[in-house]
Each structure stands twice: as C-alpha cells, then as structure tokens.
Design a protein around this motif. Sequence first.
Motif, PDB file in Angstrom:
ATOM      1  N   GLU A   1       0.830  -1.209   0.000  1.00  0.00           N
ATOM      2  CA  GLU A   1       0.000   0.000   0.000  1.00  0.00           C
ATOM      3  C   GLU A   1       0.861   1.254   0.000  1.00  0.00           C
ATOM      4  OE1 GLU A   1      -3.610   2.007   2.676  1.00  0.00           O
ATOM      5  OE2 GLU A   1      -2.789   0.016   3.174  1.00  0.00           O
ATOM      6  N   ASP A   2       1.927   1.259   0.806  1.00  0.00           N
ATOM      7  CA  ASP A   2       2.818   2.423   0.851  1.00  0.00           C
ATOM      8  C   ASP A   2       3.539   2.615  -0.480  1.00  0.00           C
ATOM      9  OD1 ASP A   2       1.993   2.644   3.443  1.00  0.00           O
ATOM     10  OD2 ASP A   2       3.811   1.758   4.303  1.00  0.00           O
ATOM     11  N   ALA A   3       3.970   1.496  -1.093  1.00  0.00           N
ATOM     12  CA  ALA A   3       4.681   1.604  -2.372  1.00  0.00           C
ATOM     13  C   ALA A   3       3.766   2.151  -3.459  1.00  0.00           C
ATOM     14  CB  ALA A   3       5.235   0.241  -2.771  1.00  0.00           C
ATOM     15  N   VAL A   4       2.517   1.710  -3.494  1.00  0.00           N
ATOM     16  CA  VAL A   4       1.577   2.192  -4.511  1.00  0.00           C
ATOM     17  C   VAL A   4       1.269   3.672  -4.287  1.00  0.00           C
ATOM     18  CG1 VAL A   4      -0.758   1.933  -5.417  1.00  0.00           C
ATOM     19  CG2 VAL A   4       0.594  -0.098  -4.905  1.00  0.00           C
ATOM     20  N   ALA A   5       1.059   4.060  -3.025  1.00  0.00           N
ATOM     21  CA  ALA A   5       0.761   5.465  -2.737  1.00  0.00           C
ATOM     22  C   ALA A   5       1.940   6.369  -3.092  1.00  0.00           C
ATOM     23  CB  ALA A   5       0.402   5.619  -1.257  1.00  0.00           C
ATOM     24  N   LEU A   6       3.148   5.920  -2.758  1.00  0.00           N
ATOM     25  CA  LEU A   6       4.329   6.718  -3.087  1.00  0.00           C
ATOM     26  C   LEU A   6       4.498   6.838  -4.599  1.00  0.00           C
ATOM     27  CD1 LEU A   6       6.855   8.222  -2.229  1.00  0.00           C
ATOM     28  CD2 LEU A   6       8.043   6.024  -2.049  1.00  0.00           C
ATOM     29  N   TRP A   7       4.210   5.771  -5.338  1.00  0.00           N
ATOM     30  CA  TRP A   7       4.332   5.811  -6.798  1.00  0.00           C
ATOM     31  C   TRP A   7       3.328   6.784  -7.407  1.00  0.00           C
ATOM     32  CZ3 TRP A   7       7.120   5.730 -10.714  1.00  0.00           C
ATOM     33  CH2 TRP A   7       6.662   5.409 -11.997  1.00  0.00           C
ATOM     34  N   GLN A   8       2.098   6.814  -6.871  1.00  0.00           N
ATOM     35  CA  GLN A   8       1.105   7.768  -7.360  1.00  0.00           C
ATOM     36  C   GLN A   8       1.540   9.205  -7.082  1.00  0.00           C
ATOM     37  OE1 GLN A   8      -1.442   7.039  -9.200  1.00  0.00           O
ATOM     38  NE2 GLN A   8      -1.176   4.791  -9.049  1.00  0.00           N
ATOM     39  N   LYS A   9       2.140   9.417  -5.904  1.00  0.00           N
ATOM     40  CA  LYS A   9       2.602  10.770  -5.562  1.00  0.00           C
ATOM     41  C   LYS A   9       3.755  11.200  -6.463  1.00  0.00           C
ATOM     42  CE  LYS A   9       4.206  13.568  -1.671  1.00  0.00           C
ATOM     43  NZ  LYS A   9       4.567  13.573  -0.237  1.00  0.00           N
ATOM     44  N   ILE A  10       4.664  10.266  -6.749  1.00  0.00           N
ATOM     45  CA  ILE A  10       5.796  10.600  -7.622  1.00  0.00           C
ATOM     46  C   ILE A  10       5.305  10.914  -9.028  1.00  0.00           C
ATOM     47  CG2 ILE A  10       7.846   9.619  -8.722  1.00  0.00           C
ATOM     48  CD1 ILE A  10       8.393   8.085  -6.153  1.00  0.00           C
ATOM     49  N   LYS A  11       4.310  10.159  -9.505  1.00  0.00           N
ATOM     50  CA  LYS A  11       3.778  10.434 -10.839  1.00  0.00           C
ATOM     51  C   LYS A  11       3.068  11.784 -10.885  1.00  0.00           C
ATOM     52  CE  LYS A  11       1.404   6.650 -11.515  1.00  0.00           C
ATOM     53  NZ  LYS A  11       0.575   5.638 -12.232  1.00  0.00           N
ATOM     54  N   SER A  12       2.320  12.139  -9.820  1.00  0.00           N
ATOM     55  CA  SER A  12       1.641  13.452  -9.816  1.00  0.00           C
ATOM     56  C   SER A  12       2.651  14.592  -9.753  1.00  0.00           C
ATOM     57  CB  SER A  12       0.686  13.532  -8.627  1.00  0.00           C
ATOM     58  OG  SER A  12       1.391  13.431  -7.402  1.00  0.00           O
ATOM     59  N   ASN A  13       3.738  14.409  -8.994  1.00  0.00           N
ATOM     60  CA  ASN A  13       4.769  15.453  -8.931  1.00  0.00           C
ATOM     61  C   ASN A  13       5.453  15.627 -10.279  1.00  0.00           C
ATOM     62  OD1 ASN A  13       4.209  15.854  -6.239  1.00  0.00           O
ATOM     63  ND2 ASN A  13       5.851  14.517  -5.508  1.00  0.00           N
ATOM     64  N   LYS A  14       5.707  14.521 -10.946  1.00  0.00           N
ATOM     65  CA  LYS A  14       6.322  14.619 -12.269  1.00  0.00           C
ATOM     66  C   LYS A  14       5.379  15.289 -13.268  1.00  0.00           C
ATOM     67  CE  LYS A  14       9.510  10.713 -11.953  1.00  0.00           C
ATOM     68  NZ  LYS A  14       9.902   9.397 -12.536  1.00  0.00           N
ATOM     69  N   GLU A  15       4.084  15.031 -13.090  1.00  0.00           N
ATOM     70  CA  GLU A  15       3.111  15.654 -13.977  1.00  0.00           C
ATOM     71  C   GLU A  15       3.075  17.163 -13.752  1.00  0.00           C
ATOM     72  OE1 GLU A  15       0.395  15.703 -17.043  1.00  0.00           O
ATOM     73  OE2 GLU A  15       1.573  14.005 -16.291  1.00  0.00           O
ATOM     74  N   ASP A  16       3.190  17.564 -12.471  1.00  0.00           N
ATOM     75  CA  ASP A  16       3.208  19.003 -12.183  1.00  0.00           C
ATOM     76  C   ASP A  16       4.481  19.667 -12.688  1.00  0.00           C
ATOM     77  OD1 ASP A  16       0.769  18.642 -10.989  1.00  0.00           O
ATOM     78  OD2 ASP A  16       1.601  18.462  -8.954  1.00  0.00           O
ATOM     79  N   GLU A  17       5.588  18.959 -12.643  1.00  0.00           N
ATOM     80  CA  GLU A  17       6.861  19.527 -13.065  1.00  0.00           C
ATOM     81  C   GLU A  17       7.054  19.481 -14.576  1.00  0.00           C
ATOM     82  OE1 GLU A  17       9.763  17.327 -10.985  1.00  0.00           O
ATOM     83  OE2 GLU A  17       9.221  18.122  -9.000  1.00  0.00           O
ATOM     84  N   ARG A  18       6.187  18.791 -15.266  1.00  0.00           N
ATOM     85  CA  ARG A  18       6.345  18.674 -16.706  1.00  0.00           C
ATOM     86  C   ARG A  18       6.098  20.030 -17.376  1.00  0.00           C
ATOM     87  NH1 ARG A  18       2.874  14.062 -19.311  1.00  0.00           N
ATOM     88  NH2 ARG A  18       4.238  12.902 -17.871  1.00  0.00           N
ATOM     89  N   TRP A  19       6.846  20.298 -18.411  1.00  0.00           N
ATOM     90  CA  TRP A  19       6.727  21.567 -19.137  1.00  0.00           C
ATOM     91  C   TRP A  19       5.460  21.564 -19.985  1.00  0.00           C
ATOM     92  CZ3 TRP A  19       7.608  22.953 -24.513  1.00  0.00           C
ATOM     93  CH2 TRP A  19       7.635  24.337 -24.726  1.00  0.00           C
ATOM     94  N   LYS A  20       4.623  22.616 -19.808  1.00  0.00           N
ATOM     95  CA  LYS A  20       3.356  22.725 -20.526  1.00  0.00           C
ATOM     96  C   LYS A  20       3.477  23.861 -21.541  1.00  0.00           C
ATOM     97  CE  LYS A  20       0.876  21.142 -16.446  1.00  0.00           C
ATOM     98  NZ  LYS A  20      -0.156  21.445 -15.435  1.00  0.00           N
ATOM     99  N   PRO A  21       3.570  23.540 -22.795  1.00  0.00           N
ATOM    100  CA  PRO A  21       3.816  24.605 -23.795  1.00  0.00           C
ATOM    101  C   PRO A  21       2.670  25.612 -23.899  1.00  0.00           C
ATOM    102  CG  PRO A  21       3.326  22.505 -24.852  1.00  0.00           C
ATOM    103  CD  PRO A  21       3.488  22.214 -23.395  1.00  0.00           C
TER     104      PRO A  21
END
Length: 574
Positions: free
Chosen positions: A526-546
């Motif tokens: 459960e912790d690994a899945v939650a951490l993976w979702q958080k890492i993916k959301s952070n990467k989505e926020d940091e992604r460059w939006k043209p």
Amino acid sequence: MWRMRERWQEGISKTNLKKVVPFFRGFTVRAGNVRNTQPEVDGTPYCLNEHCRAPHPYIILKKTTSLIFVSMETLLEQQRRYHEEGDRLTDAMGKEMIHPSKTQREQINSDHRLKQLLDRSMECATELKDLYEDKDGLRKEEVQALSGPNEFAEFYSRLKNLKEFHRTHPNEISVPMSTEFEELDKAREKPSDDMQTLIDFTDEEGYGKYLDLHEFHNMFINLKGMDKIDYISYLSTFDQLFDIPKDRKNAAYKEYVLSMLEYLQLYTQKVKPLLDLHEEMETVHKDFDEQWKDGNFPGWPKEATGALIRAGAHLDLSAFSSWEELASLGLDRLKSALMALGLKCGGTLEERAQRLFMTKGKHLRELDPSMFTKTKPSKTSSKSRDAERQKEIAIFEAQLYRFVEILSEQRAATRENVQRKQARTGEEREESDEEHFSEDDSDDDDDDVPYNPKNLPLGWDGKPIPYWLYKLHGLNINYNCEICGNYTYRGPKAFQRHFAEWRHAHGMRCLGIPNTAHFANVTNIEDAVALWQKIKSNKEDERWKPDLEEEYEDSAGNVVNKKIYDDLKRQGLL
C-alpha cells in the motif's frame, strides 16, 4: 527363451556362453531365443515334448559348481514374468525415490541404484514389446495349441513333461522374484561398506562434492599466449573461453578443451546419472547452430564478407545521395572502397562511382555476380577448412558451457574448499588430513548432528556460530517484506541488501513500479503504490506545458503565453 541374467548367472554372459552350451547341445542360440533341434543331455538325446511342434524355451535360474539348473518357461509365462518384474521394478523405484538421502554420498548412490532399476525396466518393456509383436509367430502357435481342438491333450502332455523334469532333477530350487527385491530393500536400509562406495572418485573430488581441475590448470597455463594465473582464479574463469582471441585457439587449445570436456562429461555421469546427456547435447547443438548462423555465439563473431576480410578501406555510403557525390572522392578512394567489398575496381571515375553507389542499401548476395572479382579456388578451400575447424572448436566450447552450467554447484563448492584449505596453517592441514583418514565422511555427516537449540546460522565449519556474534550482527531481529511475499529476513544487513536482489525487484515489477532509490526501505504494498502515485503526480506538475509556459511577443512588445496569443490572433486583435 534364453535370457542372460547377471543376477542369477553370477558372471555368465553371452561372451562365455561356451560354458553353458554343452548342456544345451542341439539348441540353436539366436537373438536371445533357444530353438529345439533334438537336444541332448550328457550325450543322450532328450526331448521334453515330442508332440509339440513349437520350440522349447528355457531360462537359467541357478548356477552351482557342477550343474546349471533350468526349468521350462512358455512364452505366455515369459510375458507374465516380464509384467511382474516391471511392476516390482516400478515399486522399487518409488521406494528408492522416497527414501531420504541425508548426505551427498547417499544421494549419488541412490541415483545410481535408481538408474540401474530404470535400465532394467526399459529392458523388460523392450522384451514385452518384442513378445507382443510376435514377428516369428511362436506366441500365436502357442496360443493356438492351448485353445485348439486338442487342448486337454496339450495340457496333460505338458504336465507329464513337468513331472518328468522334476523327477529327473529332484533338487531343483525355484527362487521367487520377490527374494531379489527384498534383498534390495535390505541393502537400501542398511547398506554394507561395499554398497556405500558405488562410484570411484578421486580424493580431491570428495565423492562428488568438488571438481578436480589441477591437470587442466597446468594445461591452460602451458598454452601459448595464456596468462599465468593461480588455481583459484582459474576456477572462476576457466569457462570464459569467449575472452580468448581466435588466433590463439590452435590445435593445443582444441586438445585442452576436448580433455576438459571429456572429464566434465564423465564427472556429470557420476554425480547426475539420471540426467539425459543425449537430450542435453541435442539442445546444445540446436542452439549452437542458430547462434552460429546469426553470428551471435560468444567468442566467435560472424566474419563480414566485405572489408573485414579483404584489402581496402570500407566506405559508409549513407552520407551520399548520388553517384556524382561519390565521384568527388577521386579514383584512389573509390578503388579502395571497391576492393574492400570484393568488387571490380577498374574503369573510369564515373564507372567506379556508379558501381559503388549500386551497393548502397543492398547485401552483397543481392548484387550481380559479374561485379565481383574472381577468387582463386585454393584460397576459397583454405577458408572453408578454417571455418570448419573454427566451428568444430566452437561447438566443443558450447558443450563445455552446458556442462559447467550443470555442475555450477560443485564448481562453487570447489572454489570455497580451495580457499578454505589455503587459509589453514600447516598444522591445521595435518589435523584435517588425519581426521579425513581416521573417520568416514558419511558417518560424520549422518551421526554428528550439531546441537543447535536456538536455531543459529551455521558457520563455514558446519557448526552454529557463537550467540554473541549472532546478536552482534542483529540476526535475532526479523524483518518482513510484504512486497517479497511476506519473506522474512534475519538481521538489518540482509534486510538492506534485499532491496537490490531479485526477489524484491520481481515483486516491484509485479506491482508495475520501478525499483528505484525512491522506494528504499518501503516494504508494504500500500505504501509503495501510494508513493508511486505521488511521484507520478509530482512529475506531472513539473512537466513543461507549452500552452501555458511558452511565451510569445506581439507587435506592441507585449509578452503573453501561447494560449492567449492564439486567442488574440483568432480574434484579429494582433
């Protein structure tokens, strides 16, 4: 049916059949069958059944110093006996397989006994197959004689023959087949000293525990151009034949590989008698042919048919779009490139450029044969002989790789044993040799069970480690990892190390999560899945939006993002 059986004959075989033939005078022995042609016993003509046209089958039951006793056995009785023997052999193999083997010696002996039983079972099945096929028609004749119009006459005739036989041989003893298998069960439960050493091993091999490669180590360091390495290094690298250059793999190297291959094959037959080496070698040959054809076999890369085997410098044509561009390189450079491909290099500058440009994007096999230069037959035959010689050495290497893979356990144990011996002092070696000669290996492994009430890990000497060392390394603390399938790790060192091992990586792959440093010390799913979702959301926020981050400047010098710029442009405000 004349069937040579070693367990009853005590040494009588087809090679010394002359000792038995005087008793069967008048019999013709062929392919295991005895045919009646008016037999004689002690020089007197003797026929058991004058009215039976079918040949009389016999089987040896017992040998004494003066006489070999025989008894009549019909083809139907032979079938029954083979079925009985097959059932008893199957039962004996089952008992052998479930019998616990505590030591390496017992396991090897058990495998060899099982191999013998399996071979006997195959022989029985082959004999039964031959009897049921009845190619000579003897079984059909016997069945017809028993079921024909004179079946009672046939029955009483055979009964008379039996009475006559036992009257002539009153001391005949019939040993049941169950006696042999009972003796086999007793030998399995309480083996004698002779039964504990069924296979011959050298002292260095330790009855199948280790490999003895000293001879091959000496052969290797005496090969021309090889590094002079010690025995321990040789044990780690002797199978890395792909690192040896091809020009050093000469006749002496081939002899070295063949000698080692022969040793590993014999050793594998000793320690793993149930392994089907024929099937293993067929698989090796099949895989080797595919790898050799593709040029992917380790240590033997596929030779190119162009610049690598011909004089000249290869030219990369991907940078040229027409033959006119090639013509700018000059006559000498085009000649060198054509020679590298084995093509004709004569002609004018334009002809050479056009001829070379025709090879772009094509394999040499697709080109017109008239474009190639003529090669001398002697060179071609010499190259073909060299290719055959190299392929022969390569297939020997492929077989050696397979045997090393099969004996990987013995190889690792050999390396550890050599390191342990070298770490001992002279006195310790002498004491170890005295213990080796004074006590039996099997008795030590069987009787001397170490006292280990706290279930402590065993050290290099096979004894539990001290309790203070057990607590010092934290082995009394257990760590569970849910990602690894609730596997338990003893001690923090093993727990930290397992995050980089295959079990944890496999569990992470099953969850669809990469095994990166972000998930260190995470053991719950459960912790690994939650951490993976958080890492993916952070990467989505940091992604460059043209649309929001790409900037545009209008004619008035105002700086806006792409979305606003497109809206203003569509409205005609710019």
